[in-house]
Design a protein around this motif. Structure first.
Motif, short mmCIF file in Angstrom:
data_model
loop_
_atom_site.label_atom_id
_atom_site.label_comp_id
_atom_site.label_asym_id
_atom_site.label_seq_id
_atom_site.Cartn_x
_atom_site.Cartn_y
_atom_site.Cartn_z
N VAL A 80 -1.01 8.59 3.02
CA VAL A 80 -2.15 8.17 3.90
C VAL A 80 -1.79 7.14 4.84
O VAL A 80 -2.05 6.07 4.57
N ASN A 104 0.77 -1.30 -0.19
CA ASN A 104 0.05 0.00 0.03
C ASN A 104 0.98 1.39 -0.06
O ASN A 104 0.41 2.32 -0.78
N ASN A 116 -1.74 10.66 -4.22
CA ASN A 116 -3.13 11.06 -4.15
C ASN A 116 -2.96 12.66 -4.29
O ASN A 116 -2.59 13.30 -3.40
N GLN A 122 1.11 4.16 -3.04
CA GLN A 122 0.83 5.42 -2.59
C GLN A 122 1.84 6.32 -3.26
O GLN A 122 1.94 7.52 -3.50
N ARG A 146 -2.88 5.95 7.49
CA ARG A 146 -4.22 5.03 8.23
C ARG A 146 -4.38 4.12 6.90
O ARG A 146 -4.63 2.99 7.41
N SER A 147 -4.07 4.43 5.75
CA SER A 147 -4.41 3.14 4.63
C SER A 147 -3.45 1.98 4.76
O SER A 147 -3.55 0.92 4.77
N SER A 158 -13.75 4.68 6.57
CA SER A 158 -15.03 5.03 5.78
C SER A 158 -16.34 4.67 6.40
O SER A 158 -17.20 5.32 5.89
N VAL A 167 -11.04 -3.51 5.06
CA VAL A 167 -10.07 -2.64 4.73
C VAL A 167 -10.67 -1.11 4.87
O VAL A 167 -10.20 -0.03 5.43
N PRO A 168 -11.90 -0.79 4.08
CA PRO A 168 -12.61 0.63 4.24
C PRO A 168 -12.88 0.95 5.63
O PRO A 168 -12.73 2.04 6.00
N GLU A 172 -9.75 1.97 7.32
CA GLU A 172 -9.41 3.14 6.78
C GLU A 172 -10.37 4.42 7.22
O GLU A 172 -10.11 5.73 7.06
N ALA A 210 -4.42 -0.04 7.60
CA ALA A 210 -5.41 -0.70 7.43
C ALA A 210 -4.81 -1.94 6.50
O ALA A 210 -5.42 -3.05 7.00
N TYR A 211 -4.44 -1.98 5.58
CA TYR A 211 -3.66 -2.93 4.82
C TYR A 211 -2.74 -3.75 5.73
O TYR A 211 -2.92 -5.21 5.40
#
Length: 197
Positions: free
Chosen positions: A63, A46, A55, A50, A65-66, A133, A127-128, A131, A69-70
């Motif tokens: 990011v 991840n 992004n 990035q 947090r991403s 979401s 994962v979302p 993250e 998360a992964y």
């Protein structure tokens, strides 16, 4: 003064020591080792994605947090789950010398139909959530992407899974899958970058 045999033995370098420690860990703590490997490689994949495709919405910042998360998904779910699936597959469908190709195909079909769909559902939902979401966004993502992602998974990963399940020793299968996933993440990110230019 001549050196004795023991003195002539060379000290292993850092890479050799790390490999030895990893192999020992695979023997003594296979689930934890595979969880750590999966988490590290998923987070790294991840992060590299990035870096390759920044992004634009946040000025190209990583990011974290991403990445977390992964990595968390890899550590808590992917590594242990895939370890247990491969163990179960070995018990249910042990390799037989007289029907190697047919058995190999059956094992891959079982992986592709029994393991891949629920694994992708877990990934697309968890994962979302990790993250930030939330549940509604995760369910929306599943509705929008599950079928195309599953079809792409079947198309791309089937050959790698055939090799993994039938030719890679059991204790290295999670690592092999992680390595392919890392390469795949980098490939997809590179393609996204090329399309954006």
């Amino acid at each position: 003064m001549s050196l004795s045999k023991d003195e002539k033995k060379r000290e292993p370098n850092a890479a050799e020591r790390m490999l030895t420690a990893y192999l020992n860990s695979l023997q003594t703590q296979p689930i934890l080792t595979k969880a750590c490997t999966s988490g590290t490689i998923a987070g790294l994949g991840n992060f590299l994605s990035q870096v390759i495709v920044p992004n634009q919405g946040n000025g190209g910042k990583i990011v974290w947090r991403s990445v977390f998360a992964y990595g968390t998904f890899g550590f808590c779910i992917s590594g242990p789950l895939i370890h247990h699936f491969y163990q179960m597959l070995e018990k249910m469908m042990p390799k037989k010398k007289d029907a190697a190709m047919l058995d190999g195909i059956k094992r891959v079909v079982m992986d592709r139909l029994i393991c891949a769909p629920p694994f992708l559902l877990l990934f697309l939902y968890i994962v979302p959530i990790l993250e930030g979401s939330g549940h509604v966004a995760a369910v929306k993502k599943i509705k929008e992407t599950f079928i195309p992602v599953l079809l792409m998974n079947w198309k791309v990963w089937t050959i790698f899974q055939f090799i993994n399940i039938n030719y890679v020793p059991l204790k290295y299968r999670v690592l092999f899958g992680n390595a392919i996933a890392l390469i795949w993440s980098i490939y997809l990110a590179t393609k996204r970058r090329q399309m954006a230019q």
